[in-house]
Design a protein around this motif. Structure first.
Motif, PDB file in Angstrom:
ATOM      1  N   LEU A 185      37.397 -11.555 -26.321  1.00  0.00           N
ATOM      2  CA  LEU A 185      37.302 -11.321 -24.897  1.00  0.00           C
ATOM      3  C   LEU A 185      36.218 -11.394 -24.101  1.00  0.00           C
ATOM      4  CD1 LEU A 185      39.072 -11.151 -22.571  1.00  0.00           C
ATOM      5  CD2 LEU A 185      39.921  -8.893 -22.664  1.00  0.00           C
ATOM      6  N   ASN A 186      35.712  -9.978 -24.722  1.00  0.00           N
ATOM      7  CA  ASN A 186      34.205  -9.712 -24.143  1.00  0.00           C
ATOM      8  C   ASN A 186      33.227 -11.071 -23.833  1.00  0.00           C
ATOM      9  OD1 ASN A 186      34.797  -7.163 -25.401  1.00  0.00           O
ATOM     10  ND2 ASN A 186      33.544  -7.045 -23.567  1.00  0.00           N
ATOM     11  N   TYR A 187      32.981 -12.045 -25.544  1.00  0.00           N
ATOM     12  CA  TYR A 187      32.537 -12.914 -26.141  1.00  0.00           C
ATOM     13  C   TYR A 187      32.395 -14.453 -25.267  1.00  0.00           C
ATOM     14  CZ  TYR A 187      29.913 -16.320 -28.014  1.00  0.00           C
ATOM     15  OH  TYR A 187      29.333 -18.047 -28.471  1.00  0.00           O
ATOM     16  N   MET A 188      34.260 -14.333 -25.077  1.00  0.00           N
ATOM     17  CA  MET A 188      34.262 -15.730 -23.878  1.00  0.00           C
ATOM     18  C   MET A 188      34.837 -14.886 -22.139  1.00  0.00           C
ATOM     19  SD  MET A 188      36.090 -17.029 -25.390  1.00  0.00           S
ATOM     20  CE  MET A 188      36.752 -18.571 -24.411  1.00  0.00           C
ATOM     21  N   LEU A 189      34.440 -13.739 -21.853  1.00  0.00           N
ATOM     22  CA  LEU A 189      34.092 -13.671 -20.607  1.00  0.00           C
ATOM     23  C   LEU A 189      32.562 -13.803 -20.376  1.00  0.00           C
ATOM     24  CD1 LEU A 189      35.948  -9.892 -20.173  1.00  0.00           C
ATOM     25  CD2 LEU A 189      36.119 -11.762 -18.766  1.00  0.00           C
ATOM     26  N   LEU A 255      21.661 -13.457 -12.183  1.00  0.00           N
ATOM     27  CA  LEU A 255      23.112 -13.434 -11.767  1.00  0.00           C
ATOM     28  C   LEU A 255      22.984 -13.065 -12.532  1.00  0.00           C
ATOM     29  CD1 LEU A 255      23.373 -10.496 -10.056  1.00  0.00           C
ATOM     30  CD2 LEU A 255      24.175 -12.609  -8.169  1.00  0.00           C
ATOM     31  N   LEU A 256      23.800 -14.004 -12.761  1.00  0.00           N
ATOM     32  CA  LEU A 256      24.674 -14.565 -13.655  1.00  0.00           C
ATOM     33  C   LEU A 256      25.078 -14.505 -14.936  1.00  0.00           C
ATOM     34  CD1 LEU A 256      26.184 -17.830 -12.240  1.00  0.00           C
ATOM     35  CD2 LEU A 256      26.920 -16.224 -11.523  1.00  0.00           C
ATOM     36  N   PHE A 257      23.662 -14.043 -15.912  1.00  0.00           N
ATOM     37  CA  PHE A 257      23.211 -13.936 -16.791  1.00  0.00           C
ATOM     38  C   PHE A 257      23.101 -12.426 -16.934  1.00  0.00           C
ATOM     39  CE2 PHE A 257      21.764 -18.064 -17.764  1.00  0.00           C
ATOM     40  CZ  PHE A 257      22.130 -18.651 -19.281  1.00  0.00           C
ATOM     41  N   LEU A 258      23.245 -11.645 -15.908  1.00  0.00           N
ATOM     42  CA  LEU A 258      22.924 -10.579 -16.131  1.00  0.00           C
ATOM     43  C   LEU A 258      23.955 -10.010 -16.346  1.00  0.00           C
ATOM     44  CD1 LEU A 258      21.336  -7.673 -16.024  1.00  0.00           C
ATOM     45  CD2 LEU A 258      21.738  -7.734 -13.328  1.00  0.00           C
ATOM     46  N   ILE A 259      25.132 -10.766 -15.497  1.00  0.00           N
ATOM     47  CA  ILE A 259      26.670  -9.722 -15.108  1.00  0.00           C
ATOM     48  C   ILE A 259      27.337 -10.480 -16.401  1.00  0.00           C
ATOM     49  CG2 ILE A 259      28.611 -10.553 -14.726  1.00  0.00           C
ATOM     50  CD1 ILE A 259      27.657 -11.167 -11.865  1.00  0.00           C
ATOM     51  N   GLY A 260      27.040 -11.395 -17.667  1.00  0.00           N
ATOM     52  CA  GLY A 260      27.430 -11.776 -18.803  1.00  0.00           C
ATOM     53  C   GLY A 260      26.782 -10.705 -19.292  1.00  0.00           C
ATOM     54  N   SER A 261      25.299 -10.637 -19.170  1.00  0.00           N
ATOM     55  CA  SER A 261      25.198  -9.489 -20.390  1.00  0.00           C
ATOM     56  C   SER A 261      25.898  -8.368 -21.105  1.00  0.00           C
ATOM     57  CB  SER A 261      23.471  -9.478 -20.404  1.00  0.00           C
ATOM     58  OG  SER A 261      22.786 -10.665 -20.579  1.00  0.00           O
ATOM     59  N   ILE A 262      26.278  -7.825 -19.402  1.00  0.00           N
ATOM     60  CA  ILE A 262      26.812  -6.374 -19.173  1.00  0.00           C
ATOM     61  C   ILE A 262      28.420  -6.588 -19.772  1.00  0.00           C
ATOM     62  CG2 ILE A 262      27.628  -4.579 -17.835  1.00  0.00           C
ATOM     63  CD1 ILE A 262      25.783  -5.900 -15.155  1.00  0.00           C
ATOM     64  N   LEU A 263      28.891  -7.443 -19.868  1.00  0.00           N
ATOM     65  CA  LEU A 263      30.080  -8.113 -19.886  1.00  0.00           C
ATOM     66  C   LEU A 263      30.155  -8.074 -21.892  1.00  0.00           C
ATOM     67  CD1 LEU A 263      31.959 -10.258 -17.878  1.00  0.00           C
ATOM     68  CD2 LEU A 263      32.481  -8.352 -18.060  1.00  0.00           C
ATOM     69  N   LEU A 264      29.602  -8.424 -22.183  1.00  0.00           N
ATOM     70  CA  LEU A 264      28.567  -8.708 -23.564  1.00  0.00           C
ATOM     71  C   LEU A 264      28.342  -7.537 -24.694  1.00  0.00           C
ATOM     72  CD1 LEU A 264      29.029 -10.888 -25.259  1.00  0.00           C
ATOM     73  CD2 LEU A 264      26.524 -11.247 -25.136  1.00  0.00           C
ATOM     74  N   LEU A 265      27.970  -6.340 -23.874  1.00  0.00           N
ATOM     75  CA  LEU A 265      27.201  -5.245 -24.577  1.00  0.00           C
ATOM     76  C   LEU A 265      28.201  -4.819 -24.747  1.00  0.00           C
ATOM     77  CD1 LEU A 265      24.274  -3.063 -23.827  1.00  0.00           C
ATOM     78  CD2 LEU A 265      25.543  -1.972 -22.255  1.00  0.00           C
ATOM     79  N   PRO A 266      29.257  -4.485 -24.709  1.00  0.00           N
ATOM     80  CA  PRO A 266      30.210  -3.718 -25.966  1.00  0.00           C
ATOM     81  C   PRO A 266      30.317  -4.371 -27.508  1.00  0.00           C
ATOM     82  CG  PRO A 266      31.249  -4.813 -24.343  1.00  0.00           C
ATOM     83  CD  PRO A 266      30.141  -5.159 -24.003  1.00  0.00           C
ATOM     84  N   THR A 267      30.398  -6.175 -27.198  1.00  0.00           N
ATOM     85  CA  THR A 267      29.752  -6.224 -28.556  1.00  0.00           C
ATOM     86  C   THR A 267      28.840  -5.845 -29.358  1.00  0.00           C
ATOM     87  OG1 THR A 267      31.344  -8.491 -27.886  1.00  0.00           O
ATOM     88  CG2 THR A 267      30.130  -8.622 -29.755  1.00  0.00           C
ATOM     89  N   ILE A 268      27.660  -6.150 -28.273  1.00  0.00           N
ATOM     90  CA  ILE A 268      26.612  -5.147 -29.172  1.00  0.00           C
ATOM     91  C   ILE A 268      26.602  -3.881 -29.803  1.00  0.00           C
ATOM     92  CG2 ILE A 268      23.601  -5.578 -28.441  1.00  0.00           C
ATOM     93  CD1 ILE A 268      24.350  -8.170 -26.420  1.00  0.00           C
ATOM     94  N   LEU A 269      26.928  -3.001 -28.939  1.00  0.00           N
ATOM     95  CA  LEU A 269      26.530  -2.135 -29.053  1.00  0.00           C
ATOM     96  C   LEU A 269      27.348  -1.938 -30.404  1.00  0.00           C
ATOM     97  CD1 LEU A 269      26.505  -0.321 -26.053  1.00  0.00           C
ATOM     98  CD2 LEU A 269      24.869  -0.928 -27.257  1.00  0.00           C
TER      99      LEU A 269
END
Length: 276
Positions: A185-189, A255-269
Motif C-alpha cells: 500500500l505504501n509503495y502504491m501510494l 513537493l510531490l516527491f517529498l510527500i511520496g517519500s514520506i509515504l514510502l518511509l515505512p517500507t524503507i525502514l
C-alpha cells in the motif's frame, strides 16, 4: 547411384526448416511480430463490446441535454479551448446542475476507462466551474471510478496489450512489486502521488502483477488527492494559465516527491531493519 527418395525428401525438409528458422530470426520477421496486433479475436470482441456499452450509455446521457448545447460540447485540447468551453458551460451548469454533473462524470469515467487523453482538462474545468472543495471531490471520484473500471478491463484483456506496449516497464514494475509485497500500500501510494510511473500504466498493469483491488482502490483515492488539488486550484485561475507545463513546475514536483517519500518511509525502514 541415386539417393533414395525418402532421403531426398528429408534433406529437402531439413533445408526448408532451416530457411524458415532463419527467416523467423530475421529483423523483418521480428518487426512483423512486434507490429502484430496483440489481441486475439475473442479479446478484441470483448473489448469492443465493453466500449459499445459505455458509448451507448454516454450517448443516452447526451440525448437528455438541450439540443442547443450539442454544438458547444467538445473535448478541449488546449488551454484556449478550455477557456472557451468554460465560458459556454458556466451558465448551463448553473441552470441544469444535475444534468451537467451527470454528463461531466460520465465523460470523465469514459475517458479514463479507455485511456483517452484529456482528463487533465476535465480536472481544470472542475476547478473553474465548482471551486476547490467540490471540484476536488468530483475529480478524485471520477479519476478513481475510471481507474477502477480500467483495472477490471485490463483484468479481462490487458495482459497482451501491456506486454506489447511496455514489456520492459512491466518487468520492472513486477520486480518492484515482488520486493514490496509486505508494504504494498505504501509503495502504491508513492506511485500515485509522484509521477514516477504514468497513471495509465499503473491502471493497466496493476491486475497483471497481482495487486489486490482493495489496495489499488485505496491508493488511488488517497494518492490522487495532492496532484488533483494542484490541478483544481489551477483551474480556478484559468485565465492566468498559459500552458499545461505551468501546472507542474520544479517546486511542485519536489513537493510531490517529498510527500511520496514520506509515504514510502515505512517500507524503507522495514527493509533496513531486515538487513540489520
Amino acid at each position: 547411384m541415386a539417393a533414395p527418395r525418402s532421403v531426398v525428401v528429408e534433406a529437402g525438409c531439413w533445408v526448408l526448416d532451416r530457411d524458415v528458422e532463419k527467416n523467423a530470426d530475421s529483423p523483418s520477421e521480428k518487426k512483423l511480430k512486434a507490429d502484430r496486433f496483440p489481441l486475439s479475436r475473442w479479446e478484441f470482441a470483448a473489448a469492443l463490446g465493453v466500449f459499445l456499452v459505455f458509448s451507448t450509455g454516454l450517448v443516452c446521457i447526451y440525448l437528455t441535454m438541450p439540443t442547443a448545447e450539442y454544438e458547444l460540447l467538445k473535448l478541449p485540447r488546449t488551454i484556449s479551448d478550455l477557456r472557451s468551453l468554460k465560458d459556454h458551460l458556466a451558465i448551463y451548469a448553473q441552470l441544469h446542475p444535475a444534468k451537467f454533473i451527470l454528463g461531466y462524470c460520465s465523460t470523465y469515467i469514459f475517458m479514463q476507462t479507455f485511456m483517452i487523453p484529456g482528463t487533465i482538462f476535465m480536472s481544470l474545468l472542475a476547478g473553474a466551474l465548482f471551486g476547490v472543495v467540490r471540484g476536488l471531490f468530483l475529480v478524485v471520484f471520477n479519476a478513481t471510478a475510471g481507474a477502477s473500471s480500467c483495472y477490471f478491463l485490463s483484468k479481462l484483456i490487458g495482459r497482451p496489450i501491456v506486454n506489447w506496449l511496455w514489456p520492459e516497464k512491466l518487468r520492472y514494475f513486477q520486480a518492484e512489486i515482488a520486493k514490496r509485497r509486505e508494504k504494498l500500500l505504501n509503495y502504491m501510494l508513492f506511485l500515485r502521488v509522484t509521477p514516477t510511473l504514468p497513471n495509465l500504466f499503473i491502471n493497466l498493469a496493476s491486475p497483471i502483477v497481482d495487486i489486490p483491488f482493495h489496495i489499488f482502490f485505496f491508493a488511488t483515492v488517497v494518492g490522487l488527492i495532492p496532484a488533483s488539488y494542484i490541478t483544481v486550484r489551477a483551474g480556478i485561475a484559468l485565465g492566468e494559465l498559459k500552458s499545461l507545463k505551468d501546472l507542474y513546475d520544479l517546486k511542485t514536483l519536489v513537493l510531490l516527491f517529498l510527500i511520496g517519500s514520506i509515504l514510502l518511509l515505512p517500507t524503507i525502514l522495514k527493509r533496513k531493519r531486515v538487513y540489520e
